[in-house]
Design a protein around this motif. Structure first.
Motif, PDB file in Angstrom:
ATOM      1  N   LEU A   1       0.732  -0.554  -8.787  1.00 58.94           N
ATOM      2  CA  LEU A   1       2.178  -0.307  -8.734  1.00 58.94           C
ATOM      3  C   LEU A   1       2.807  -0.994  -9.951  1.00 58.94           C
ATOM      4  CD1 LEU A   1       2.721  -1.195  -4.947  1.00 58.94           C
ATOM      5  CD2 LEU A   1       2.240   1.049  -5.908  1.00 58.94           C
TER       6      LEU A   1
ATOM      7  N   PHE B   1       5.914   1.623  -2.815  1.00 58.70           N
ATOM      8  CA  PHE B   1       5.196   2.811  -3.276  1.00 58.70           C
ATOM      9  C   PHE B   1       6.192   3.897  -3.672  1.00 58.70           C
ATOM     10  CE2 PHE B   1       1.753   6.005  -2.939  1.00 58.70           C
ATOM     11  CZ  PHE B   1       0.712   5.255  -3.474  1.00 58.70           C
TER      12      PHE B   1
ATOM     13  N   ASN C   1       3.863   6.742  -8.108  1.00 61.82           N
ATOM     14  CA  ASN C   1       2.596   6.159  -7.666  1.00 61.82           C
ATOM     15  C   ASN C   1       1.768   7.183  -6.900  1.00 61.82           C
ATOM     16  OD1 ASN C   1       4.344   3.099  -6.827  1.00 61.82           O
ATOM     17  ND2 ASN C   1       3.227   3.524  -8.712  1.00 61.82           N
TER      18      ASN C   1
END
Length: 137
Positions: free
Chosen positions: A96, A117, A121
């Motif tokens: 990330l 997230f 991603n």
């Protein structure tokens, strides 16, 4: 199977928009799925299913956890209080890249990791899985 990055990005964007009842314009790369877009765990399952159906790329919820944790044992990834360790943060920064590890140090708990997230991603993960599948074919 889709393999073009733009095509995969569109597939992910559309899957998220359809699952969450959003316009595709709202599904921007840096939007977090669970925060900005208000997805819940059940929505993630729906999104992953839609992506698989459209692209042929299969990703399970367990895969997300595996990728995020990077094979680091639980006791090294987080403390007994579930606070992500420096080792865990370093791993998270790899998967990330948008996160601010300094701001999160000593504060981020395991249950909140998935809230970081983003659409990008997920797109990157789908693209990575698609290229691995293509290479194996």
């Amino acid at each position: 199977m889709a393999n073009n990055a733009n095509e995969l990005s569109g597939i992910v964007q559309e899957a998220i928009a359809e699952a969450l009842g959003l316009d595709t314009e709202e599904v921007v790369p840096d939007a977090t799925l669970l925060g900005d877009l208000d997805a819940e765990s059940i929505d993630l399952l729906d999104i992953l299913f839609r992506i698989e159906r459209t692209s042929g790329v299969k990703i399970k919820m367990a895969d997300l956890t595996e990728i995020i944790q990077g094979g680091i044992p639980d006791e090294e990834f987080a403390t007994e209080d579930d606070v992500i360790t420096a080792t865990g943060l370093a791993q998270l920064k790899q998967v990330l890249p948008q996160i601010d590890t300094d701001a999160l140090a000593g504060k981020l708990v395991a249950d909140e990791v998935l809230t970081l997230f983003t659409v990008q991603n997920l797109t990157d993960l789908v693209a990575e899985r698609a290229s691995v599948a293509a290479a194996a074919a």
